[in-house]
Design a protein around this motif. Structure first.
Motif: not given
Length: 173
Positions: A54-56, A67-70, A96-101
């Motif tokens: 999966d991508s996210y 909780t984060l979406t990564l 896994l990493q956060q994406e820029p808004v």
């Protein structure tokens, strides 16, 4: 040991690293998680290898309750499916990493082009052919290969990703 809940699946992770990185394009501070976990056998390998395609992911650190979406940066093991038996111990390494808004909505809607998929497929075919030749000639063992892959991935992953993303921007410009 850290416990993570990823898309409602509980993971007991062996190694856990959380760090902040700065996005080169937006200057935003983003959270990156590096972790590993172990499973035994082919069925478990197939299940988790597919899970991390999966991508996210929605990730909850069970200790901090954050909780984060990564975004899925990478997942790897020392093995490929045909090499695994029901008794093989497999360690998965995941980034896994956060994406820029600012970039999030644009990236979610992107689909790989047919030429990108074909290029990735051709790259995997070339790699597999090279490995088979080296193994047949007795120049490389499976363990040496996957040890070196892990070493190079740890050392060069970020550099190679940045090179690819810069060449992608130059093509679009």
């Amino acid at each position: 040991m850290t416990q993570l809940m990823i898309n409602n699946v509980n993971f007991h992770v062996d190694m856990f690293e959380e760090k902040m990185i700065t996005d080169a394009n937006t200057g935003e501070e983003l959270k990156r998680l590096n972790f590993s976990f172990s499973v035994v056998g082919k069925a478990a390998y197939d299940k988790y290898d597919a899970f991390f395609e999966d991508s996210y992911f929605e990730v909850t650190n069970m200790e901090t309750k954050e909780t984060l979406t990564l975004k899925n940066i990478s997942h790897s093991t020392f093995y490929q499916s045909p090499e695994i038996t029901d008794h093989t111990n497999i360690v998965f390494r995941v980034k896994l990493q956060q994406e820029p808004v600012k970039a999030k909505e644009q990236v979610k809607n992107e689909q790989p082009t047919e030429s990108t998929v074909n290029e990735m497929l051709l790259s995997r075919i070339k790699f597999k052919a090279l490995v088979e030749i080296l193994e047949e000639k007795g120049l490389l063992t499976e363990k040496e290969l996957y040890t070196k892959i892990e070493e190079v991935a740890e050392r060069d992953f970020d550099i190679l990703r940045d090179e690819l993303s810069h060449s992608k921007k130059e093509v679009k410009a």
